[in-house]
Design a protein around this motif. Sequence first.
Motif, mmCIF file in Angstrom:
data_model
loop_
_atom_site.group_PDB
_atom_site.id
_atom_site.type_symbol
_atom_site.label_atom_id
_atom_site.label_comp_id
_atom_site.label_asym_id
_atom_site.label_seq_id
_atom_site.Cartn_x
_atom_site.Cartn_y
_atom_site.Cartn_z
ATOM 1 N N THR A 308 0.856 -1.196 0.000
ATOM 2 C CA THR A 308 0.000 0.000 0.000
ATOM 3 C C THR A 308 0.889 1.242 0.000
ATOM 4 O OG1 THR A 308 -0.125 -0.091 2.425
ATOM 5 C CG2 THR A 308 -1.911 -1.134 1.186
ATOM 6 N N PHE A 310 0.600 4.233 -1.283
ATOM 7 C CA PHE A 310 -0.041 5.513 -0.980
ATOM 8 C C PHE A 310 -0.360 5.623 0.504
ATOM 9 C CE2 PHE A 310 -4.011 7.759 -0.046
ATOM 10 C CZ PHE A 310 -3.580 9.063 -0.310
ATOM 11 N N LYS A 424 -13.384 2.638 -6.390
ATOM 12 C CA LYS A 424 -13.308 3.866 -7.185
ATOM 13 C C LYS A 424 -14.696 4.396 -7.521
ATOM 14 C CE LYS A 424 -8.778 2.992 -9.287
ATOM 15 N NZ LYS A 424 -8.002 2.893 -10.540
ATOM 16 N N TYR A 462 -3.409 -3.932 -12.724
ATOM 17 C CA TYR A 462 -2.965 -4.126 -11.345
ATOM 18 C C TYR A 462 -2.159 -5.409 -11.176
ATOM 19 C CZ TYR A 462 -5.587 0.000 -10.260
ATOM 20 O OH TYR A 462 -6.018 1.300 -10.231
ATOM 21 N N LYS A 465 1.133 -4.032 -11.876
ATOM 22 C CA LYS A 465 1.587 -3.283 -10.700
ATOM 23 C C LYS A 465 2.077 -4.237 -9.605
ATOM 24 C CE LYS A 465 -1.028 1.064 -10.948
ATOM 25 N NZ LYS A 465 0.092 1.988 -10.604
ATOM 26 N N LEU A 494 -3.571 -3.479 -4.202
ATOM 27 C CA LEU A 494 -2.989 -2.351 -4.925
ATOM 28 C C LEU A 494 -4.074 -1.481 -5.551
ATOM 29 C CD1 LEU A 494 -0.012 -4.287 -6.509
ATOM 30 C CD2 LEU A 494 0.212 -2.341 -4.952
ATOM 31 N N TYR A 495 -5.148 -2.112 -6.034
ATOM 32 C CA TYR A 495 -6.295 -1.355 -6.559
ATOM 33 C C TYR A 495 -6.918 -0.514 -5.455
ATOM 34 C CZ TYR A 495 -11.238 -0.606 -7.682
ATOM 35 O OH TYR A 495 -12.482 -0.042 -7.854
ATOM 36 N N ASP A 497 -5.538 0.600 -2.716
ATOM 37 C CA ASP A 497 -4.623 1.681 -2.369
ATOM 38 C C ASP A 497 -4.672 2.788 -3.415
ATOM 39 O OD1 ASP A 497 -2.338 2.564 -0.588
ATOM 40 O OD2 ASP A 497 -1.281 2.474 -2.513
ATOM 41 N N ASP A 498 -4.731 2.409 -4.672
ATOM 42 C CA ASP A 498 -4.806 3.377 -5.762
ATOM 43 C C ASP A 498 -6.122 4.153 -5.704
ATOM 44 O OD1 ASP A 498 -3.566 4.569 -7.978
ATOM 45 O OD2 ASP A 498 -4.677 3.308 -9.381
ATOM 46 N N LYS A 501 -5.874 6.807 -3.111
ATOM 47 C CA LYS A 501 -5.083 7.937 -3.612
ATOM 48 C C LYS A 501 -5.961 8.858 -4.454
ATOM 49 C CE LYS A 501 -0.906 9.122 -6.240
ATOM 50 N NZ LYS A 501 -1.596 10.151 -7.049
#
Length: 681
Positions: A308, A310, A424, A462, A465, A494-495, A497-498, A501
């Motif tokens: 993570t 961010f 998101k 991802y 990533k 990771l998604y 965390d993104d 952000k």
Amino acid sequence: MTNHETPNYLTFSQKLRAATTSFAGIAIVWLVLILLFSLLEIGLSGYTHGLPSGFFTLTIWSWFSDILFWWKWLFLLFIIYIPLYILSSVIAKVAFKSFIVFFFIVQIGLINYFNTALVLLGADIFGYSLQEIQQTVGASGGVSLMSVLVFSILIALTVLILKFLPKKLNLSIYTSAILPSISFLIFIFGISPSLRLGSLQSDFANNLVVNKSDHFYQASYNHYFPEIYETDIYADSYIGNYGANNTNTIAFEYVDETNYPFLHKEVTGDVLTPFLNQAETPPNIVIILVEGLGRAFTNEGAYLGNFTPFLDTLSAESLYWKNFLSQGGRTFAVLPSLLGSLPFAQNGFLGMGQEMPQQLSLLNILQKNGYHTSYYYGGDASFDNMALYLKNNNINELNDGGAFPQGYKKLPANNGFTWGYGDKEMYRYYMASRPVNKKPQLSVLLTVASHSPFLIDDAPKYAAKFEERMSVLGFSEEKKDAYRKYQNIYSSILYTDDALKGFFDDYKKRADFNNTIFVITGDHRIPEIPMSTKIDRYHVPLIVYSPLLKRTAEIASISTHFDIAPSLISYLKNNYDIKSPELTTWMGQGLDTTTAFQNLHHAPLMQTKTDMIDFISGEYHLNGDALFKITEGMGEEPLQDEDKKNQLLSEFNKFKIRNSQFIKEKKMIPDSLFTSYTLQK
């Protein structure tokens, strides 16, 4: 009479001998099959997850667990089998073999569940409705054709072995009689917990070697025949705070134990003011509950690696509790624990359903003080009775998946099932629907993307990533291969965390950003990645970020979800004249902001809706019959200290007595207290 029937000319003694040897032959075949299935389970785990310990070590402990389970059942089955056999050998054999086949049908299901979720299935299945079970199974992938085929082959082989192999065994009466005799002794005297406890390298390894049927049936028995705690409010064991033996903790002064077992004088101090500048108006509060966000893979020092980036950066600009604990091992516990600091009742506070009593929380107290309250969730808020709890607390706006308008995309479906809208999309909907106004706001957001089956939008992006992140973390190729078994899970992290952000990038553009306090934590740790310790399931980060912060801190002391609501209320009361009650039912004593490692709290933890076996007090953790010392960094070491164990058992039992009274009476606070701090509809 057929050749398979017990001949009538045999004496009772001869029939008894024949029944005993017949039983022993089938029982030994059953044991052999149990041991073979354990080998298959270890092999399956090795293929899916890799083996957490050596194959030989896992096999020995697994077989040891299997044999203890087998012996526990033998005597009961024996006393059923004997009269049946004397009546008819055919009926007895068919009944016993049918029982064994049924046993393996269940055992295969339990093994498959553990291999998928890495959690032992117990009585928690009884805490969910059929609709919720169907939704969970469907969203997790359902039952594949390959699974059905493998299952059918295994059961067919079991039937064939049971049909032919017992006939090949010629056991003496003495050997045959030993088996139920040993089982009888175990039935009478029980098995010492120390004999059942493995000492393997991780919690995953210890759970892998447990006989899954043994755990399920024992948990089911405990669920339907629980240990009863009779309430005697004048007993020495009941008087005082259930954490009173922890001399450093804040003790509660209860005011009416007969009617309201958790009602006490408010004692929470204001620990947040030293870190926050005072604004002209009460600040907005945004609480973000991230599904599955465990410390195992979050931020610097995560033992699985920091996935993570961010959040790690944000933590450095925040008040960051790195040794924080969720109250539950599933999402059912997070809302009442974090927003209301409430006890668990029988199956979690939300499990009370329509019988949830009047209670106070951040929601209704702040609404009474002029706050607008809202809840955002991409899934169905009726799951776990979340919507019912929120409505009972007068939530102004409840925005779940059913409220999302057109133009928002759900997470990819798995066999036609999806949990709802991804992180998101939920954040985008929040920004579009949450106006900036002069009235302060309390918003609670619960994410869903980092949940099994871990299907996300832009999965290839991802996945790339994930590969990039492993290289940044300096993983060897061998370690990368091991982590790729969980690529979809790490990709979803990771998604997540993104998405966070993006949320903060957008929020900084709002006019009310500078007067907002953000609280970020996990509801529990993702269980589908193997866990190292018992407490790992509850180990989550807590991040308090705000432009109002005048200094940051990394805090090593332990606090829990129970402590968040009392501390927020105390801070707002001290700085913004928020009216709050002098009597509360907070389970928590408030956040500890000490930067050194310590624990001044005592608290129960509930892994599933039916599994409340964890209790922490000071730097000790009681898990069932096992005691652990919590080490810095939230590691655990097994501890053999009967005095300390008995101390925690005493404290835990005091809580259970109060909890049992609450279950019986279903009363939290007097009506007058509720109406004083809740807007009337």
